[in-house]
Each structure stands twice: as C-alpha cells, then as structure tokens.
Design a protein around this motif. Sequence first.
Motif, PDB file in Angstrom:
ATOM      1  N   GLU A 196     -67.743  20.380 -55.226  1.00  0.00           N
ATOM      2  CA  GLU A 196     -68.058  19.960 -54.018  1.00  0.00           C
ATOM      3  C   GLU A 196     -69.618  20.157 -54.015  1.00  0.00           C
ATOM      4  N   LYS A 197     -70.292  19.454 -53.089  1.00  0.00           N
ATOM      5  CA  LYS A 197     -71.660  19.370 -52.760  1.00  0.00           C
ATOM      6  C   LYS A 197     -71.925  20.920 -52.328  1.00  0.00           C
ATOM      7  N   ASP A 198     -73.147  21.229 -53.064  1.00  0.00           N
ATOM      8  CA  ASP A 198     -73.990  22.437 -52.418  1.00  0.00           C
ATOM      9  C   ASP A 198     -74.413  22.479 -51.348  1.00  0.00           C
ATOM     10  N   ARG A 199     -74.061  22.861 -50.295  1.00  0.00           N
ATOM     11  CA  ARG A 199     -74.366  22.767 -48.909  1.00  0.00           C
ATOM     12  C   ARG A 199     -76.014  23.442 -48.724  1.00  0.00           C
ATOM     13  N   SER A 200     -76.181  24.276 -49.634  1.00  0.00           N
ATOM     14  CA  SER A 200     -77.604  24.897 -49.504  1.00  0.00           C
ATOM     15  C   SER A 200     -78.624  23.984 -50.058  1.00  0.00           C
ATOM     16  N   ASP A 201     -78.337  22.989 -50.933  1.00  0.00           N
ATOM     17  CA  ASP A 201     -79.297  22.289 -51.588  1.00  0.00           C
ATOM     18  C   ASP A 201     -79.506  21.120 -50.653  1.00  0.00           C
ATOM     19  N   THR A 202     -80.953  20.957 -50.286  1.00  0.00           N
ATOM     20  CA  THR A 202     -81.378  20.039 -49.309  1.00  0.00           C
ATOM     21  C   THR A 202     -81.573  18.786 -49.919  1.00  0.00           C
ATOM     22  N   SER A 203     -81.872  18.763 -51.459  1.00  0.00           N
ATOM     23  CA  SER A 203     -82.047  17.460 -51.897  1.00  0.00           C
ATOM     24  C   SER A 203     -80.685  16.631 -52.075  1.00  0.00           C
ATOM     25  N   GLY A 204     -79.411  17.156 -52.122  1.00  0.00           N
ATOM     26  CA  GLY A 204     -78.225  16.521 -51.993  1.00  0.00           C
ATOM     27  C   GLY A 204     -77.681  16.323 -53.390  1.00  0.00           C
ATOM     28  N   ILE A 205     -78.415  16.799 -54.633  1.00  0.00           N
ATOM     29  CA  ILE A 205     -77.964  16.408 -55.975  1.00  0.00           C
ATOM     30  C   ILE A 205     -77.124  17.442 -56.801  1.00  0.00           C
ATOM     31  N   LEU A 206     -77.234  18.817 -56.106  1.00  0.00           N
ATOM     32  CA  LEU A 206     -76.545  19.837 -56.631  1.00  0.00           C
ATOM     33  C   LEU A 206     -74.885  20.157 -56.419  1.00  0.00           C
ATOM     34  N   TRP A 207     -74.080  20.297 -57.053  1.00  0.00           N
ATOM     35  CA  TRP A 207     -72.993  20.489 -56.910  1.00  0.00           C
ATOM     36  C   TRP A 207     -72.402  21.853 -57.490  1.00  0.00           C
ATOM     37  N   ARG A 208     -71.152  22.298 -56.838  1.00  0.00           N
ATOM     38  CA  ARG A 208     -70.685  23.728 -57.066  1.00  0.00           C
ATOM     39  C   ARG A 208     -69.402  23.575 -57.690  1.00  0.00           C
TER      40      ARG A 208
END
Length: 122
Positions: free
Chosen positions: A62-74
């Motif tokens: 899932e998308k990493d909600r703490s990442d403001t760039s929107g490119i990191l996934w968990r």
Amino acid sequence: MLIIALKITRADHAKHLRTCQVSSNPFTQEFVWVSDFANGGAWVVSSQPEDPCGVVQLSRIEKDRSDTSGILWRYIARKAATNPSGTVLPGMICSAIDQGDYDWMKTRSDHMQCEFVEFSPI
C-alpha cells in the motif's frame, strides 16, 4: 575416558542452548489491485488456503501515508490459520503458527540471548 566424553557432550549441549538459528524461505506471491482498500487502493495478495492448517496469506502493498511525495510503498505481510485446531506436524497444532504482522517500516527488537548464530538454508 567416559568422563571426557561426558564433558564433551555437556559442552556441546551447552553451546547448542546458546545458539540461535537463522534461516530464510524464498517464496512468490501474486497480487491483485483492490481500488477501494484503505482510501486509495492497495495491491493485495491473491491466496487460497494451504496445508492442513488452512493458512491464508493476507499480505499487501500500500502507499505509505507518511510519504508526502506519494512515491513510497509499504509491504505488510500477514497470514492466518483458518483451521487453528488442526495439526501440521506431530505435536505442532495450527494455532501455534505465527500469525503476526510483518511491516518493514516498523522497528523490531527481539532479545534472543544468543552467543552463537548458525545460518541454515531452510
């Protein structure tokens, strides 16, 4: 001679008690996109129950909600035994299977009290 053999056996056993075994288990998973998962969608593993325990894989990406760039996934891995009263091996009941979450973003510390580490292919 018997005393020497006994000392060697005791020393070997004492070392074994202070040895932790580390192993890895390669696996593959197939994911499907679920658009209405957690307000934004996620890749969720497609899994069928396996073995006598009926283990179902519940992993997701899932998308990493703490990442403001929107490119990191968990990647979050989880499994569940759908037949907890079954047995997988003699003496091992299905309810004893680790069903906890693994999230690579969460820190984890396990105190194992090892003096030796033994690596195993299985």
